[in-house]
Each structure stands twice: as C-alpha cells, then as structure tokens.
Motif scaffolding. Structure first.
Motif, mmCIF file in Angstrom:
data_model
loop_
_atom_site.group_PDB
_atom_site.id
_atom_site.type_symbol
_atom_site.label_atom_id
_atom_site.label_comp_id
_atom_site.label_asym_id
_atom_site.label_seq_id
_atom_site.Cartn_x
_atom_site.Cartn_y
_atom_site.Cartn_z
ATOM 1 N N MET A 1 0.818 -1.210 0.000
ATOM 2 C CA MET A 1 0.000 0.000 0.000
ATOM 3 C C MET A 1 0.856 1.265 0.000
ATOM 4 S SD MET A 1 -3.119 -0.802 -0.269
ATOM 5 C CE MET A 1 -3.925 0.725 0.185
ATOM 6 N N LYS A 2 2.037 1.213 0.644
ATOM 7 C CA LYS A 2 2.879 2.402 0.690
ATOM 8 C C LYS A 2 3.308 2.827 -0.706
ATOM 9 C CE LYS A 2 7.100 4.350 2.664
ATOM 10 N NZ LYS A 2 8.312 4.114 3.486
ATOM 11 N N LYS A 3 3.646 1.857 -1.561
ATOM 12 C CA LYS A 3 4.044 2.191 -2.924
ATOM 13 C C LYS A 3 2.928 2.912 -3.662
ATOM 14 C CE LYS A 3 5.140 0.213 -7.412
ATOM 15 N NZ LYS A 3 5.218 -0.995 -8.236
ATOM 16 N N LEU A 4 1.719 2.400 -3.576
ATOM 17 C CA LEU A 4 0.583 3.014 -4.263
ATOM 18 C C LEU A 4 0.319 4.412 -3.722
ATOM 19 C CD1 LEU A 4 -1.857 -0.041 -4.438
ATOM 20 C CD2 LEU A 4 -0.329 0.830 -6.216
ATOM 21 N N LYS A 5 0.479 4.571 -2.414
ATOM 22 C CA LYS A 5 0.269 5.879 -1.803
ATOM 23 C C LYS A 5 1.279 6.893 -2.320
ATOM 24 C CE LYS A 5 0.009 8.217 2.692
ATOM 25 N NZ LYS A 5 0.138 8.041 4.181
ATOM 26 N N ILE A 6 2.533 6.484 -2.438
ATOM 27 C CA ILE A 6 3.569 7.400 -2.912
ATOM 28 C C ILE A 6 3.345 7.765 -4.373
ATOM 29 C CG2 ILE A 6 6.042 7.616 -3.419
ATOM 30 C CD1 ILE A 6 6.541 5.963 -0.871
ATOM 31 N N VAL A 7 2.999 6.774 -5.203
ATOM 32 C CA VAL A 7 2.690 7.058 -6.603
ATOM 33 C C VAL A 7 1.561 8.079 -6.695
ATOM 34 C CG1 VAL A 7 1.751 6.106 -8.746
ATOM 35 C CG2 VAL A 7 3.528 4.866 -7.514
ATOM 36 N N GLN A 8 0.521 7.886 -5.909
ATOM 37 C CA GLN A 8 -0.617 8.809 -5.932
ATOM 38 C C GLN A 8 -0.213 10.196 -5.459
ATOM 39 O OE1 GLN A 8 -3.843 7.993 -7.210
ATOM 40 N NE2 GLN A 8 -3.721 10.236 -7.243
ATOM 41 N N GLN A 9 0.659 10.256 -4.451
ATOM 42 C CA GLN A 9 1.121 11.552 -3.965
ATOM 43 C C GLN A 9 1.944 12.279 -5.026
ATOM 44 O OE1 GLN A 9 2.987 10.076 -0.361
ATOM 45 N NE2 GLN A 9 1.484 11.120 0.915
ATOM 46 N N ILE A 10 2.782 11.551 -5.747
ATOM 47 C CA ILE A 10 3.566 12.174 -6.818
ATOM 48 C C ILE A 10 2.639 12.748 -7.881
ATOM 49 C CG2 ILE A 10 5.183 11.710 -8.713
ATOM 50 C CD1 ILE A 10 6.522 9.634 -6.841
ATOM 51 N N VAL A 11 1.618 11.989 -8.236
ATOM 52 C CA VAL A 11 0.650 12.457 -9.234
ATOM 53 C C VAL A 11 -0.119 13.664 -8.699
ATOM 54 C CG1 VAL A 11 -1.445 11.851 -10.508
ATOM 55 C CG2 VAL A 11 0.448 10.215 -10.355
ATOM 56 N N ASN A 12 -0.518 13.610 -7.436
ATOM 57 C CA ASN A 12 -1.271 14.723 -6.848
ATOM 58 C C ASN A 12 -0.436 15.997 -6.786
ATOM 59 O OD1 ASN A 12 -3.465 13.056 -6.483
ATOM 60 N ND2 ASN A 12 -3.109 12.723 -4.302
ATOM 61 N N GLU A 13 0.842 15.857 -6.434
ATOM 62 C CA GLU A 13 1.712 17.027 -6.339
ATOM 63 C C GLU A 13 2.046 17.574 -7.723
ATOM 64 O OE1 GLU A 13 2.473 18.652 -3.692
ATOM 65 O OE2 GLU A 13 1.673 17.227 -2.240
ATOM 66 N N SER A 63 10.601 13.135 5.825
ATOM 67 C CA SER A 63 9.783 11.950 5.573
ATOM 68 C C SER A 63 8.530 11.969 6.439
ATOM 69 C CB SER A 63 10.576 10.681 5.852
ATOM 70 O OG SER A 63 10.832 10.546 7.238
ATOM 71 N N ALA A 64 7.570 11.133 6.080
ATOM 72 C CA ALA A 64 6.308 11.077 6.822
ATOM 73 C C ALA A 64 6.534 10.734 8.285
ATOM 74 C CB ALA A 64 5.371 10.067 6.168
ATOM 75 N N SER A 65 7.502 9.862 8.554
ATOM 76 C CA SER A 65 7.767 9.483 9.941
ATOM 77 C C SER A 65 8.415 10.624 10.714
ATOM 78 C CB SER A 65 8.680 8.250 9.990
ATOM 79 O OG SER A 65 9.906 8.507 9.322
ATOM 80 N N ALA A 66 9.187 11.466 9.996
ATOM 81 C CA ALA A 66 9.846 12.592 10.659
ATOM 82 C C ALA A 66 8.911 13.779 10.828
ATOM 83 C CB ALA A 66 11.077 13.022 9.861
ATOM 84 N N ARG A 113 10.584 -5.541 -6.102
ATOM 85 C CA ARG A 113 10.815 -6.461 -4.979
ATOM 86 C C ARG A 113 10.588 -5.767 -3.639
ATOM 87 N NH1 ARG A 113 16.119 -7.857 -5.890
ATOM 88 N NH2 ARG A 113 15.307 -9.256 -7.500
ATOM 89 N N TYR A 114 11.030 -4.521 -3.546
ATOM 90 C CA TYR A 114 10.912 -3.782 -2.286
ATOM 91 C C TYR A 114 9.727 -2.818 -2.277
ATOM 92 C CZ TYR A 114 15.421 -5.794 -1.169
ATOM 93 O OH TYR A 114 16.439 -6.697 -0.915
ATOM 94 N N ARG A 115 8.882 -2.917 -3.298
ATOM 95 C CA ARG A 115 7.659 -2.119 -3.396
ATOM 96 C C ARG A 115 7.957 -0.627 -3.333
ATOM 97 N NH1 ARG A 115 4.446 -3.990 -6.103
ATOM 98 N NH2 ARG A 115 2.634 -3.021 -5.124
ATOM 99 N N VAL A 116 8.931 -0.206 -4.143
ATOM 100 C CA VAL A 116 9.320 1.198 -4.248
ATOM 101 C C VAL A 116 9.009 1.671 -5.669
ATOM 102 C CG1 VAL A 116 11.273 2.800 -4.233
ATOM 103 C CG2 VAL A 116 11.119 0.997 -2.502
ATOM 104 N N PRO A 117 8.324 2.803 -5.826
ATOM 105 C CA PRO A 117 8.023 3.291 -7.179
ATOM 106 C C PRO A 117 9.294 3.531 -7.987
ATOM 107 C CG PRO A 117 6.717 4.471 -5.543
ATOM 108 C CD PRO A 117 7.717 3.650 -4.781
ATOM 109 N N ILE A 118 9.269 3.113 -9.236
ATOM 110 C CA ILE A 118 10.396 3.287 -10.147
ATOM 111 C C ILE A 118 9.904 3.997 -11.399
ATOM 112 C CG2 ILE A 118 10.018 0.868 -10.846
ATOM 113 C CD1 ILE A 118 13.316 2.755 -11.358
#
Length: 223
Positions: A1-13, A63-66, A113-118
């Motif tokens: 889910m984190k990968k999809l969220k980041i992709v969506q955030q990139i598109v939104n921004e 980052s979101a955690s920071a 493999r690590y679910r990171v947007p490329i």
C-alpha cells in the motif's frame, strides 16, 4: 500500500524537483528552498558527490515518519539510478522513489521487490510498452526537450494506460501545455536552479518553486 500511496502523492503534487549540485550540502540547501516553495517531491540525482548523504539528511527531516501531518512533509527520491545496486543503496538511505535515465529491467525488478516506485526514462513506444510489462507505474519521457506536449496525446492513442512524466526542457512557459496534454507530472531541473546557482542566492529556488506550483495548479484548474 505504501508504494501506491507514494505514486498517488507524486501524481497529486504534479511537480518533481530534479536537483543536481556540487555537493550534498548544496543539494540539501536547494531541496529546503524548493520545499519551502511548495514543491513536495524532491529527486536527488546520483551525479551529486555524496548523494546518499543528501538523501539521508532530507529523508530524516522531511519523511512522513519525521514530519507526520506536517507542512514540512516531502517525498524524497533518487535520480540517475543506473543499476539495481545504486537503487538499493538509495532506498536504504531513505529514498522513497527511484528514477533512471533509461529503462533497466534489473533496476525495475529490484524496486518492485521492495515495493518502491520506479520511474525509468523512455524515448519510444516500444520502451514504454516494455516498461508497462515490467510493472512500471510512471514512465519518465526523457529527454523531454526532444518532444512536444502533443507527443503525449499521440502515445496515449495506442497506450492510454501509460502514465508519462516529461523531464528535461519543461519550463514555466510550457508546463501547462504538458499537463493539459495528459502528463501525470513533470520533472523540473536546471530551469529551477540555474539562476540561484549563478547568483548564490538559493532563495530564488523558493520563489521559482512557488511559480511552478502556481502554474501547475492553474493548468489543472485548481486555482
């Protein structure tokens, strides 16, 4: 889910700041000004000396955690990742997305493999199709200055499912044309930073970033 969220955030921004500099410290300073100007997606290229250090510094700060639920939050990624080894090192340093100048299947596999947007660089319909078959969510149309915005609508004729992000040659004058043609986002490089680098006044990056965000929002009908 984190990968999809980041992709969506990139598109939104919609706007990605592609940062190159003489040192990690330079790029961190550039990124801070871009973020202050409301560009929330930052790509640190691996051509920067000690680029991983810059990525780690920015990831720890933004980052979101920071910075959860904060205006300081930004997505920090790596650019010019030529191979999976580079991509993995950047991910471990805190990169949340990976960008390459070309389509490297091994790098795509590593990121999947690590679910990171490329976001690999592509130039032809054949490369775009290959990227889609490898599971790429966004293709970087690069170098963008070799194309016109009408290229996107032409590509989307046979490949309407392709998400394209032109990078290189995008500026304030043509950003709206790229977005209206169907680009899901744009990458901004030298046009964002050149004047600041020449003058040594990095606050110019903040003002330039705000202009880009305003242009993007107008093109999307958001302001």
């Amino acid at each position: 889910m984190k990968k999809l969220k980041i992709v969506q955030q990139i598109v939104n921004e919609g706007v990605v700041a592609v940062l190159r500099g003489k040192s990690a410290e330079d790029v961190v300073a550039m990124a801070e000004q871009a973020i202050a100007g409301d560009i929330k997606v930052i790509e640190v290229t691996m051509t920067v000396p000690f680029a991983l250090q810059a990525i780690e510094t920015l990831a720890k700060k933004y980052s979101a955690s920071a910075a959860p639920d904060s205006d300081r939050y930004a997505i920090i990624g790596v650019g010019t990742a030529l191979d999976p080894e580079t991509a993995r090192a950047a991910i471990l340093a805190g990169a949340e997305f990976v960008v390459g100048p070309s389509l490297n299947p091994a790098t795509v596999a590593l990121c999947n493999r690590y679910r990171v947007p490329i976001m690999p660089g592509v130039m032809t319909v054949k490369e775009i199709q290959e990227a889609l078959e490898l599971g790429v969510d966004i293709c970087k149309l690069f170098p963008g200055n070799l194309y016109s915005p009408s290229t996107i609508s032409a590509i989307k004729g046979p490949l309407p499912q392709a998400n394209l992000m032109p990078t290189g040659g995008v500026n304030l004058a043509n950003l709206g044309d790229w977005i209206r043609a169907g680009a899901v986002a744009v990458g901004i490089g030298s046009d964002l930073t050149n004047e600041a680098v020449k003058t040594g006044d990095y606050e110019l990056i903040r003002r330039r970033s705000a202009e880009y965000i305003d242009a993007y929002r107008k093109a999307k009908g958001l302001s």
